[in-house]
Write a protein that holds these residues in place. Sequence first.
Motif, PDB file in Angstrom:
ATOM      1  N   SER A 146      -8.666  -5.919  -1.267  1.00  0.00           N
ATOM      2  CA  SER A 146      -9.757  -5.537  -0.363  1.00  0.00           C
ATOM      3  C   SER A 146      -9.754  -4.031  -0.089  1.00  0.00           C
ATOM      4  N   LEU A 147      -8.574  -3.416  -0.023  1.00  0.00           N
ATOM      5  CA  LEU A 147      -8.522  -1.967   0.171  1.00  0.00           C
ATOM      6  C   LEU A 147      -9.044  -1.255  -1.072  1.00  0.00           C
TER       7      LEU A 147
ATOM      8  N   LYS B 260      -6.115  -5.595   5.704  1.00  0.00           N
ATOM      9  CA  LYS B 260      -6.493  -5.454   4.303  1.00  0.00           C
ATOM     10  C   LYS B 260      -5.295  -5.779   3.417  1.00  0.00           C
TER      11      LYS B 260
ATOM     12  N   LYS C 235     -14.950   0.654   8.904  1.00  0.00           N
ATOM     13  CA  LYS C 235     -14.476   1.047   7.567  1.00  0.00           C
ATOM     14  C   LYS C 235     -14.595   2.544   7.324  1.00  0.00           C
TER      15      LYS C 235
ATOM     16  N   TRP D  64      -5.517  -2.499  12.678  1.00  0.00           N
ATOM     17  CA  TRP D  64      -6.385  -2.034  11.589  1.00  0.00           C
ATOM     18  C   TRP D  64      -7.736  -1.600  12.149  1.00  0.00           C
TER      19      TRP D  64
END
Length: 189
Positions: free
Chosen positions: A78-79, A74, A33, A29
């Motif tokens: 949270s996404l 995520k 962000k 991941w």
Amino acid sequence: MRKMTSDALKQLIQENSAEAAHVDFKQEWHRNKAKLIHDILCLSNADYAGDRVLLFGINDNGEIIGLKNDENRKDNASLFDLLTSSHFNRLPDINIYTVTVDGADIDVIQIANRPYKPYFLTKDKTDNGTIVRAGGIVYSRNGSRNTPINSSASAAEIENMWRERFGLDQTPAVRIKEYLLDIHKWHFG
């Protein structure tokens, strides 16, 4: 949008051992962000007639390595929080889930193909010096390559997105059928 089974995911990876317009491999991941938002924008705007997938736990060669204790993982909540706080003009239709393939966990972000392109940000998204630009900047995916984060999709790509959004790429017969079936938009009197 249907979740992919283990067999379907395995087949998708084998058929696309190199990334494609609708498939992007990530070993883990994103720590950043803004880079995750950039990848989602690029896939959402890709010129492809089906769903797009961002796969975590697959290296660039299409080898399944799985995810182990990835602190940046995520879930749906949270996404969704990240997406809503990123000021999209319209949120793409996204589903996130985990599929186990040969004992390895693969996280899948599946993006539905909808005629709402172009997707873009209405406010810059910044994380640790990385900026995903807003204000007319549209990102896309061409083959296995994303539009660079400091650039924009070509005018022709953006025009095609708008044509799709307004149904201008459809035949008159298809457009009439859609108008007739969309009774909620009918106005009388």
